[in-house]
Design a protein around this motif. Sequence first.
Motif, PDB file in Angstrom:
ATOM      1  N   ILE A  69       0.844  -1.204   0.000  1.00  0.00           N
ATOM      2  CA  ILE A  69       0.000   0.000   0.000  1.00  0.00           C
ATOM      3  C   ILE A  69       0.874   1.248   0.000  1.00  0.00           C
ATOM      4  N   LEU A  70       1.913   1.239   0.843  1.00  0.00           N
ATOM      5  CA  LEU A  70       2.806   2.397   0.907  1.00  0.00           C
ATOM      6  C   LEU A  70       3.564   2.599  -0.400  1.00  0.00           C
ATOM      7  N   LYS A  71       3.951   1.503  -1.040  1.00  0.00           N
ATOM      8  CA  LYS A  71       4.641   1.628  -2.333  1.00  0.00           C
ATOM      9  C   LYS A  71       3.723   2.245  -3.376  1.00  0.00           C
ATOM     10  N   SER A  72       2.457   1.830  -3.373  1.00  0.00           N
ATOM     11  CA  SER A  72       1.517   2.409  -4.339  1.00  0.00           C
ATOM     12  C   SER A  72       1.279   3.885  -4.025  1.00  0.00           C
ATOM     13  N   LYS A  73       1.216   4.232  -2.739  1.00  0.00           N
ATOM     14  CA  LYS A  73       1.065   5.643  -2.368  1.00  0.00           C
ATOM     15  C   LYS A  73       2.267   6.453  -2.829  1.00  0.00           C
ATOM     16  N   ILE A  74       3.452   5.871  -2.680  1.00  0.00           N
ATOM     17  CA  ILE A  74       4.669   6.561  -3.121  1.00  0.00           C
ATOM     18  C   ILE A  74       4.616   6.811  -4.625  1.00  0.00           C
ATOM     19  N   LYS A  75       4.185   5.791  -5.388  1.00  0.00           N
ATOM     20  CA  LYS A  75       4.085   5.969  -6.841  1.00  0.00           C
ATOM     21  C   LYS A  75       3.079   7.057  -7.180  1.00  0.00           C
ATOM     22  N   ASN A  76       1.926   7.065  -6.477  1.00  0.00           N
ATOM     23  CA  ASN A  76       0.925   8.103  -6.721  1.00  0.00           C
ATOM     24  C   ASN A  76       1.474   9.483  -6.403  1.00  0.00           C
ATOM     25  N   LEU A  77       2.163   9.586  -5.277  1.00  0.00           N
ATOM     26  CA  LEU A  77       2.727  10.879  -4.898  1.00  0.00           C
ATOM     27  C   LEU A  77       3.799  11.340  -5.876  1.00  0.00           C
ATOM     28  N   CYS A  81       3.580  14.657  -7.967  1.00  0.00           N
ATOM     29  CA  CYS A  81       4.693  15.616  -7.915  1.00  0.00           C
ATOM     30  C   CYS A  81       5.147  15.990  -9.326  1.00  0.00           C
ATOM     31  N   ALA A  82       5.228  14.991 -10.194  1.00  0.00           N
ATOM     32  CA  ALA A  82       5.620  15.269 -11.578  1.00  0.00           C
ATOM     33  C   ALA A  82       4.581  16.159 -12.261  1.00  0.00           C
ATOM     34  N   ALA A  83       3.283  15.883 -12.002  1.00  0.00           N
ATOM     35  CA  ALA A  83       2.225  16.697 -12.605  1.00  0.00           C
ATOM     36  C   ALA A  83       2.292  18.135 -12.086  1.00  0.00           C
ATOM     37  N   LYS A  84       2.493  18.287 -10.782  1.00  0.00           N
ATOM     38  CA  LYS A  84       2.581  19.629 -10.198  1.00  0.00           C
ATOM     39  C   LYS A  84       3.807  20.367 -10.722  1.00  0.00           C
ATOM     40  N   THR A  85       4.888  19.638 -10.916  1.00  0.00           N
ATOM     41  CA  THR A  85       6.093  20.258 -11.465  1.00  0.00           C
ATOM     42  C   THR A  85       5.832  20.764 -12.879  1.00  0.00           C
ATOM     43  N   ASP A  86       5.133  19.941 -13.676  1.00  0.00           N
ATOM     44  CA  ASP A  86       4.788  20.365 -15.034  1.00  0.00           C
ATOM     45  C   ASP A  86       3.880  21.587 -15.008  1.00  0.00           C
ATOM     46  N   GLU A  87       2.900  21.593 -14.087  1.00  0.00           N
ATOM     47  CA  GLU A  87       1.999  22.738 -13.972  1.00  0.00           C
ATOM     48  C   GLU A  87       2.775  23.996 -13.579  1.00  0.00           C
ATOM     49  N   ALA A  88       3.690  23.842 -12.642  1.00  0.00           N
ATOM     50  CA  ALA A  88       4.486  24.994 -12.207  1.00  0.00           C
ATOM     51  C   ALA A  88       5.342  25.525 -13.352  1.00  0.00           C
ATOM     52  N   LYS A  89       5.897  24.623 -14.147  1.00  0.00           N
ATOM     53  CA  LYS A  89       6.713  25.049 -15.290  1.00  0.00           C
ATOM     54  C   LYS A  89       5.852  25.777 -16.314  1.00  0.00           C
ATOM     55  N   ALA A  90       4.646  25.237 -16.561  1.00  0.00           N
ATOM     56  CA  ALA A  90       3.737  25.888 -17.511  1.00  0.00           C
ATOM     57  C   ALA A  90       3.341  27.265 -16.997  1.00  0.00           C
ATOM     58  N   ALA A  91       3.058  27.375 -15.689  1.00  0.00           N
ATOM     59  CA  ALA A  91       2.703  28.663 -15.111  1.00  0.00           C
ATOM     60  C   ALA A  91       3.869  29.646 -15.215  1.00  0.00           C
ATOM     61  N   GLN A  92       5.078  29.162 -14.989  1.00  0.00           N
ATOM     62  CA  GLN A  92       6.259  30.021 -15.102  1.00  0.00           C
ATOM     63  C   GLN A  92       6.429  30.505 -16.538  1.00  0.00           C
ATOM     64  N   ASP A  93       6.199  29.617 -17.491  1.00  0.00           N
ATOM     65  CA  ASP A  93       6.285  30.011 -18.899  1.00  0.00           C
ATOM     66  C   ASP A  93       5.241  31.080 -19.227  1.00  0.00           C
ATOM     67  N   LYS A  94       4.010  30.912 -18.676  1.00  0.00           N
ATOM     68  CA  LYS A  94       2.958  31.910 -18.910  1.00  0.00           C
ATOM     69  C   LYS A  94       3.351  33.250 -18.301  1.00  0.00           C
TER      70      LYS A  94
END
Length: 137
Positions: A69-77, A81-94
């Motif tokens: 369960i913890l391993k699956s949570k780690i993968k989800n997190l 994190c990767a999605a939030k990083t992409d969003e932050a990069k897109a926001a920075q570009d904007k």
Amino acid sequence: MYTRTASFIVNSGFMLFLGLMIDRLHYYIRELGLQRKALEAAKKQSRSFEDMKSANPEEFKAMGEEMTILKSKIKNLESECAAKTDEAKAAQDKVEAMKKQSEGLLLEYDKLIQDNHNLRSQLQDIDHNLEQQKKSM
């Protein structure tokens, strides 16, 4: 006399050889002791693991399930994190694009202000010239 000196040299060499051998033996005996201690620690750890495994199979199984369960949570997190990083990069570009756009608009605004000022001064000059012509007529 020569045989006594040769005998002394041979004995000295033999004593040196024995000293080196004793030093090496001491080193290997000490290494053997350290290896035995490490082996005992590994055996003790293995025994405690086996005891835990055999004493509480349900607890061991529960721990395994919790690990999955913890391993699956780690993968989800990690994916979040990767999605939030992409969003932050897109926001920075904007933000960068908006900065460039605002700089361009500011330059255009300054140019329009200057043109407006020039046109107003021209209009005042024309009004002033018209008034002068009316007065002279």
